[in-house]
Design a protein around this motif. Structure first.
Motif, mmCIF file in Angstrom:
data_model
loop_
_atom_site.group_PDB
_atom_site.id
_atom_site.type_symbol
_atom_site.label_atom_id
_atom_site.label_comp_id
_atom_site.label_asym_id
_atom_site.label_seq_id
_atom_site.Cartn_x
_atom_site.Cartn_y
_atom_site.Cartn_z
ATOM 1 N N VAL A 234 0.822 -1.217 0.000
ATOM 2 C CA VAL A 234 0.000 0.000 0.000
ATOM 3 C C VAL A 234 0.857 1.269 0.000
ATOM 4 C CG1 VAL A 234 -0.209 0.113 2.525
ATOM 5 C CG2 VAL A 234 -2.023 1.081 1.097
ATOM 6 N N LEU A 235 2.069 1.164 0.517
ATOM 7 C CA LEU A 235 2.933 2.340 0.657
ATOM 8 C C LEU A 235 3.370 2.931 -0.675
ATOM 9 C CD1 LEU A 235 5.218 1.146 3.611
ATOM 10 C CD2 LEU A 235 3.091 2.478 3.736
ATOM 11 N N VAL A 236 3.200 2.182 -1.775
ATOM 12 C CA VAL A 236 3.538 2.762 -3.079
ATOM 13 C C VAL A 236 2.624 3.941 -3.396
ATOM 14 C CG1 VAL A 236 4.411 0.562 -3.975
ATOM 15 C CG2 VAL A 236 2.044 1.251 -4.473
ATOM 16 N N SER A 237 1.480 3.998 -2.729
ATOM 17 C CA SER A 237 0.538 5.077 -2.970
ATOM 18 C C SER A 237 0.423 6.038 -1.792
ATOM 19 C CB SER A 237 -0.854 4.505 -3.288
ATOM 20 O OG SER A 237 -1.817 5.529 -3.409
ATOM 21 N N ARG A 238 0.166 5.482 -0.588
ATOM 22 C CA ARG A 238 -0.101 6.322 0.582
ATOM 23 C C ARG A 238 0.387 5.636 1.853
ATOM 24 N NH1 ARG A 238 -1.556 9.039 -3.139
ATOM 25 N NH2 ARG A 238 -3.281 10.517 -3.265
ATOM 26 N N PRO A 239 0.551 6.406 2.927
ATOM 27 C CA PRO A 239 0.859 5.788 4.223
ATOM 28 C C PRO A 239 -0.293 4.886 4.682
ATOM 29 C CG PRO A 239 1.286 8.154 4.266
ATOM 30 C CD PRO A 239 0.551 7.878 2.992
ATOM 31 N N TYR A 240 0.026 3.954 5.544
ATOM 32 C CA TYR A 240 -0.948 2.994 6.054
ATOM 33 C C TYR A 240 -2.212 3.686 6.563
ATOM 34 C CZ TYR A 240 -2.854 -0.950 8.743
ATOM 35 O OH TYR A 240 -3.677 -1.943 9.227
ATOM 36 N N THR A 241 -2.024 4.724 7.359
ATOM 37 C CA THR A 241 -3.171 5.359 8.020
ATOM 38 C C THR A 241 -4.159 5.963 7.016
ATOM 39 O OG1 THR A 241 -1.812 7.346 8.325
ATOM 40 C CG2 THR A 241 -2.000 5.838 10.200
ATOM 41 N N HIS A 242 -3.684 6.379 5.846
ATOM 42 C CA HIS A 242 -4.591 6.944 4.838
ATOM 43 C C HIS A 242 -5.588 5.881 4.376
ATOM 44 C CE1 HIS A 242 -2.169 10.712 3.473
ATOM 45 N NE2 HIS A 242 -1.935 10.438 4.734
ATOM 46 N N TRP A 243 -5.085 4.667 4.118
ATOM 47 C CA TRP A 243 -5.975 3.580 3.694
ATOM 48 C C TRP A 243 -6.934 3.191 4.823
ATOM 49 C CZ3 TRP A 243 -8.284 1.250 -0.052
ATOM 50 C CH2 TRP A 243 -8.838 -0.017 0.137
ATOM 51 N N PHE A 244 -6.404 3.043 6.023
ATOM 52 C CA PHE A 244 -7.235 2.670 7.173
ATOM 53 C C PHE A 244 -8.374 3.682 7.360
ATOM 54 C CE2 PHE A 244 -8.337 3.035 11.654
ATOM 55 C CZ PHE A 244 -8.627 1.712 11.986
ATOM 56 N N ASN A 245 -8.046 4.962 7.305
ATOM 57 C CA ASN A 245 -9.058 6.001 7.520
ATOM 58 C C ASN A 245 -10.070 6.061 6.385
ATOM 59 O OD1 ASN A 245 -8.103 6.850 10.045
ATOM 60 N ND2 ASN A 245 -6.593 8.219 9.106
ATOM 61 N N LEU A 246 -9.631 5.701 5.184
ATOM 62 C CA LEU A 246 -10.550 5.666 4.040
ATOM 63 C C LEU A 246 -11.614 4.582 4.260
ATOM 64 C CD1 LEU A 246 -10.776 7.085 1.214
ATOM 65 C CD2 LEU A 246 -9.576 5.100 0.285
#
Length: 273
Positions: A234-246
């Motif tokens: 996932v880090l190729v796009s965004r930090p972990y927390t961005h995906w979790f919060n989405l």
């Protein structure tokens, strides 16, 4: 809360050649210690470590990590599902209760591999040993995946990364139809994970991701969907927390009970955690 899909590796540029130069940010080692701070921040208390390499050495590597890192609550390993001695190998692995299931990287195979009767027989054998199977494929392979699943009426299965829809173009019609067909089998679950990797890494929109979530939740419902991060990919796009919060923002429309099924209960039930 459980993260149902993470990877760990000591990066090897030859073995891990799928990690291309443009994915430079993940051409490094990623171990459990590297995710613990983030897990603490978002409230994740356990994870399922999923194979990233096609070898039994990979399964042994994940087992060794789990000995030293209690955050790993389950392992999805690799073994040769077409091997003549498969039952013997599965009997060997049964001594390690942390192994919950198995996966082969079907996205790297042609349809004739997916539809091979010997492969289907191998996946069927997993059921005899109480194991689940992770389906990893691109959206273009879902026709073949549905045919495979038809051969496996009693096998517990989970579709990784929502079947990798074409998030970039938003051409989702055929994917939607295949997901609908797949979800009609009550033994098939789905991981909401991996979508940022299928999107334009730097310019995706929330709407593009939520359009995909809409399809998955429409067909699978909140009883058969589990949260996964696909860290570190996932880090190729965004930090972990961005995906979790989405994901957290999308599921805010549901009751607390349904939210906890997505973030915890379904993964615990599926992987017997």
């Amino acid at each position: 809360m459980i993260d149902s899909h993470v990877h760990f590796w000591n990066f090897d540029p030859i073995r891990d050649n799928w990690v291309t130069e443009e994915m430079g940010m993940i051409r490094n080692d990623f171990m459990p210690k590297d995710i613990l701070k983030t897990y603490s921040e978002v409230g994740i208390t356990g994870c399922v470590a999923v194979q990233a390499n096609q070898s039994e050495t990979e399964t042994e590597f994940l087992l060794d990590l789990a000995k030293h890192h209690s955050i790993i609550k389950g392992i999805v390993g690799w073994t040769d599902l077409k091997a003549d001695n498969l039952a013997e190998r599965l009997n060997h692995w049964k001594q390690f209760p942390l192994i919950k299931g198995w996966r082969h990287v079907l996205q790297a195979e042609q349809d004739d591999f997916i539809l091979d009767d010997k492969f289907a027989k191998g996946v069927k054998t997993l059921n005899e040993f109480g194991y689940s199977y992770d389906l990893l494929c691109y959206h273009t392979q879902l026709n073949a995946i549905n045919k495979l699943v038809d051969k496996l009426p009693n096998q517990l299965l989970v579709l990784d990364h929502c079947g990798k829809p074409d998030v970039k173009t938003q051409d989702l019609k055929a994917w939607d139809e295949n997901i609908k067909a797949l979800a009609q089998n009550p033994n098939v679950y789905c991981k909401i994970s991996g979508l940022l990797t299928e999107a334009d890494w730097y310019n995706w929109t929330e709407t593009e991701i939520f359009n995909c979530f809409d399809v998955i939740f429409k067909h699978f419902g909140t009883n058969r969907i589990m949260y996964g991060s696909d860290w570190p990919v996932v880090l190729v796009s965004r930090p972990y927390t961005h995906w979790f919060n989405l994901v957290k923002k999308y599921v805010s429309q549901f009751t607390d009970d349904k939210k906890m099924k997505v973030f915890s209960g379904n993964a615990k039930r599926f992987y017997n955690i």
